[in-house]
Structures are given as C-alpha cells and as structure tokens.
Design a protein around this motif. Structure first.
Motif, PDB file in Angstrom:
ATOM      1  N   ALA A 276      48.085  49.423  38.546  1.00 37.85           N
ATOM      2  CA  ALA A 276      48.893  48.214  38.319  1.00 37.85           C
ATOM      3  C   ALA A 276      48.128  47.224  37.453  1.00 37.85           C
ATOM      4  O   ALA A 276      48.696  46.626  36.518  1.00 37.85           O
ATOM      5  CB  ALA A 276      49.265  47.576  39.657  1.00 37.85           C
ATOM      6  N   GLU A 277      46.837  47.036  37.749  1.00 33.48           N
ATOM      7  CA  GLU A 277      46.015  46.101  36.971  1.00 33.48           C
ATOM      8  C   GLU A 277      45.819  46.598  35.545  1.00 33.48           C
ATOM      9  O   GLU A 277      45.844  45.819  34.585  1.00 33.48           O
ATOM     10  CB  GLU A 277      44.662  45.897  37.651  1.00 33.48           C
ATOM     11  N   ILE A 278      45.616  47.904  35.407  1.00 31.53           N
ATOM     12  CA  ILE A 278      45.441  48.480  34.064  1.00 31.53           C
ATOM     13  C   ILE A 278      46.739  48.367  33.269  1.00 31.53           C
ATOM     14  O   ILE A 278      46.725  48.083  32.075  1.00 31.53           O
ATOM     15  CB  ILE A 278      45.001  49.955  34.167  1.00 31.53           C
TER      16      ILE A 278
ATOM     17  N   ASN B  65      39.533  42.621  39.972  1.00 28.84           N
ATOM     18  CA  ASN B  65      40.271  43.871  40.156  1.00 28.84           C
ATOM     19  C   ASN B  65      40.702  44.464  38.810  1.00 28.84           C
ATOM     20  O   ASN B  65      40.630  45.676  38.606  1.00 28.84           O
ATOM     21  CB  ASN B  65      41.494  43.647  41.047  1.00 28.84           C
ATOM     22  N   GLN B  66      41.145  43.608  37.887  1.00 32.22           N
ATOM     23  CA  GLN B  66      41.508  44.113  36.566  1.00 32.22           C
ATOM     24  C   GLN B  66      40.271  44.603  35.811  1.00 32.22           C
ATOM     25  O   GLN B  66      40.314  45.621  35.119  1.00 32.22           O
ATOM     26  CB  GLN B  66      42.218  43.035  35.755  1.00 32.22           C
TER      27      GLN B  66
ATOM     28  N   ARG C 270      40.102  46.051  47.228  1.00 36.35           N
ATOM     29  CA  ARG C 270      41.164  45.093  47.481  1.00 36.35           C
ATOM     30  C   ARG C 270      40.940  44.301  48.773  1.00 36.35           C
ATOM     31  O   ARG C 270      41.631  43.317  49.024  1.00 36.35           O
ATOM     32  CB  ARG C 270      42.516  45.810  47.549  1.00 36.35           C
TER      33      ARG C 270
ATOM     34  N   SER D  61      39.922  38.308  36.414  1.00 37.80           N
ATOM     35  CA  SER D  61      40.292  39.082  37.598  1.00 37.80           C
ATOM     36  C   SER D  61      39.327  40.254  37.793  1.00 37.80           C
ATOM     37  O   SER D  61      39.248  41.153  36.950  1.00 37.80           O
ATOM     38  CB  SER D  61      41.718  39.625  37.452  1.00 37.80           C
TER      39      SER D  61
ATOM     40  N   PHE E 157      43.796  51.495  40.528  1.00 44.92           N
ATOM     41  CA  PHE E 157      43.987  50.195  39.878  1.00 44.92           C
ATOM     42  C   PHE E 157      45.054  50.287  38.777  1.00 44.92           C
ATOM     43  O   PHE E 157      45.039  49.497  37.830  1.00 44.92           O
ATOM     44  CB  PHE E 157      42.672  49.718  39.248  1.00 44.92           C
TER      45      PHE E 157
ATOM     46  N   ALA F 100      48.825  46.090  33.290  1.00 41.28           N
ATOM     47  CA  ALA F 100      49.076  44.720  32.829  1.00 41.28           C
ATOM     48  C   ALA F 100      48.398  44.430  31.490  1.00 41.28           C
ATOM     49  O   ALA F 100      48.691  43.421  30.849  1.00 41.28           O
ATOM     50  CB  ALA F 100      48.595  43.724  33.883  1.00 41.28           C
TER      51      ALA F 100
ATOM     52  N   ASN G  58      37.636  45.845  37.202  1.00 42.60           N
ATOM     53  CA  ASN G  58      37.278  47.121  37.822  1.00 42.60           C
ATOM     54  C   ASN G  58      38.189  48.245  37.342  1.00 42.60           C
ATOM     55  O   ASN G  58      37.746  49.369  37.108  1.00 42.60           O
ATOM     56  CB  ASN G  58      37.356  47.001  39.348  1.00 42.60           C
ATOM     57  N   GLY G  59      39.482  47.950  37.217  1.00 41.24           N
ATOM     58  CA  GLY G  59      40.407  48.963  36.738  1.00 41.24           C
ATOM     59  C   GLY G  59      40.080  49.411  35.329  1.00 41.24           C
ATOM     60  O   GLY G  59      40.011  50.617  35.038  1.00 41.24           O
TER      61      GLY G  59
END
Length: 247
Positions: free
Chosen positions: A63-65, A170-171, A221, A168, A61, A67, A173-174
């Motif tokens: 990319a999400e982290i 996913n974010q 995902r 989000s 994750f 951000a 979770n990251g």
C-alpha cells in the motif's frame, strides 16, 4: 546440525531485521563466515539468501509503495539495476583482503548518516547543496554499494530517503525493500553466473528469510518509530565495531 540451526536462525533474524530497518546481512554474513566460507563467497551467498525476503517484506508494504508515483518507481528501479550490476562487478574482481578493509568504513558512514538524518536535512535546506527526491546519482551510488556489499544496504537506503525528504518510515521501509530486491536481483544473477554462491547454505537461509520478512513487515506497523530507529542505529554501530575488529 549446529551449522543448520545457525543458518536457520540467522536467516529468520535477517528477514525480520531487513523488513524493519535493514541490516539483516549483519546476521547472515557473519554466520556464513563462522561456518567456514571465505569472505567474498560468504557475501555472495548471503546476498542470495536474503534476496527472497526483500520481496516478502515489500509485499507487506504494498500500500505504501503503491502511493509512490509509477514514473518515480520505474526510474528508481532502472537506476538501481544499473548500480547493482556495477557493484556486483566490483565484488567479482575484489580480493578478500580488500573487501574486509572497505566494509567497516561503509557501514559506519551509513549509520552516522541515518542517526543524524534530521540535522543533515536541515543543513541541506540551509545550503546550496540539495538532495533531489528520486535523484539518479545518489541512488546509483547506493546501489553500487548494495551490489558490492549487501550488508547494511537497508540502512544506507533509509539514509538516502531521509536526505530526499521522505517522512513516513513505513513508506521509506516499503521503498527500501523494493529497491533492495531490485539491487539484489541483478547482483545475485551476476554471482550465480560467476559460480561463487554456495547454494545449499543459501537455500536454507532463504526459506527462513522469507518467513522473517513477513513477520518483520507486521512488526513494523506495531513498533514505535523511535524503537525501529534506535534498533537501526544499534545494529549499524555494533556491526561496524565487529568489522573494524576483524581488520
């Protein structure tokens, strides 16, 4: 050989579950108790076992982290380290009896918060009580929980992030996996220095948990949010029942 297979399966499953939602220790901790380890030793060994899997899942994750603002990440990491150390210290002075008594209540509370997170967010918006995004108090308390009992840490973190207003999954979770890694890092160091880790069992599970972490990050995902959320709640409630039954 039976114990070896059980440890491998528990570690793999824990890595997948931790990447998806949290609660992987629900598999590793009971497995270690099943093969004969005392509860406090089993908890410390379980924390070591799932520790590498958090890093693998966080990498999935990245990319999400990435951000998230760097300042917020650094602040959260420092608070998580402090809380994790405090929680690990509590475990080191706890008896097996006290540990077994407290755990089911913590798991149930965390699961209920996550299940009704939207209603709680609305209630917070309509009241004077506000959950500050990346606030230190809430994260410190959750980190103390994680250092004391790693089981369900992901669920508790997700509940906290929901109260912060994160949308989000996913974010969430990251960040959950990143904070779980930080909290586990300091608690694992404390358990190792205290000599309460069974390293052979921990190593077997850790290898499997890393593989599970990569698999789980990919599944996160693909699977719909409702499936992941339903799985989190089901795991939390099921393990709460199991631990209440053991009291």
């Amino acid at each position: 050989m039976t114990d070896f297979i059980l440890l491998i399966l528990a570690g793999l499953g824990a890595g997948i579950i931790n990447a998806l939602a949290g609660g992987g220790t629900f598999l590793t901790f009971p497995a270690l108790v099943f093969i004969g380890l005392p509860p406090v030793v089993a908890n410390a060994t379980s924390a070591v076992a799932v520790f590498p899997g958090y890093l693998a899942a966080a990498a999935g994750f990245r990319a999400e982290i990435g951000a998230i603002k760097r300042h917020d990440l650094i602040k959260a990491s420092v608070v998580a380290l402090a809380g994790g150390l405090a929680g690990a210290g509590l475990l080191l002075v706890s008896s097996n009896e006290v540990f077994s008594l407290v755990v089911p209540f913590l798991l149930l509370i965390a699961t209920v918060i996550f299940a009704f997170q939207k209603q709680i967010q609305v209630a917070l918006r309509d009241s004077r009580l506000k959950a500050t995004p990346y606030g230190s108090v809430g994260l410190f308390l959750v980190s103390v929980y994680g250092g004391y009992f790693n089981g369900g840490l992901g669920i508790v973190l997700l509940a906290l992030f929901a109260l912060w207003g994160m949308q989000s999954l996913n974010q969430m979770n990251g960040l959950k996996n990143a904070m779980s890694f930080v909290i586990s890092a300091i608690s694992v160091a404390a358990f190792a220095l205290a000599g309460i880790v069974e390293w052979r069992e921990a190593a077997i599970m850790a290898v499997a948990a890393v593989a599970g972490g990569f698999i789980g990050a990919k599944l996160a995902r693909i699977l719909p949010d409702i499936v992941i959320r339903g799985g989190i709640i089901a795991i939390g409630l099921s393990m709460s029942v199991v631990f209440f039954a053991r009291m």
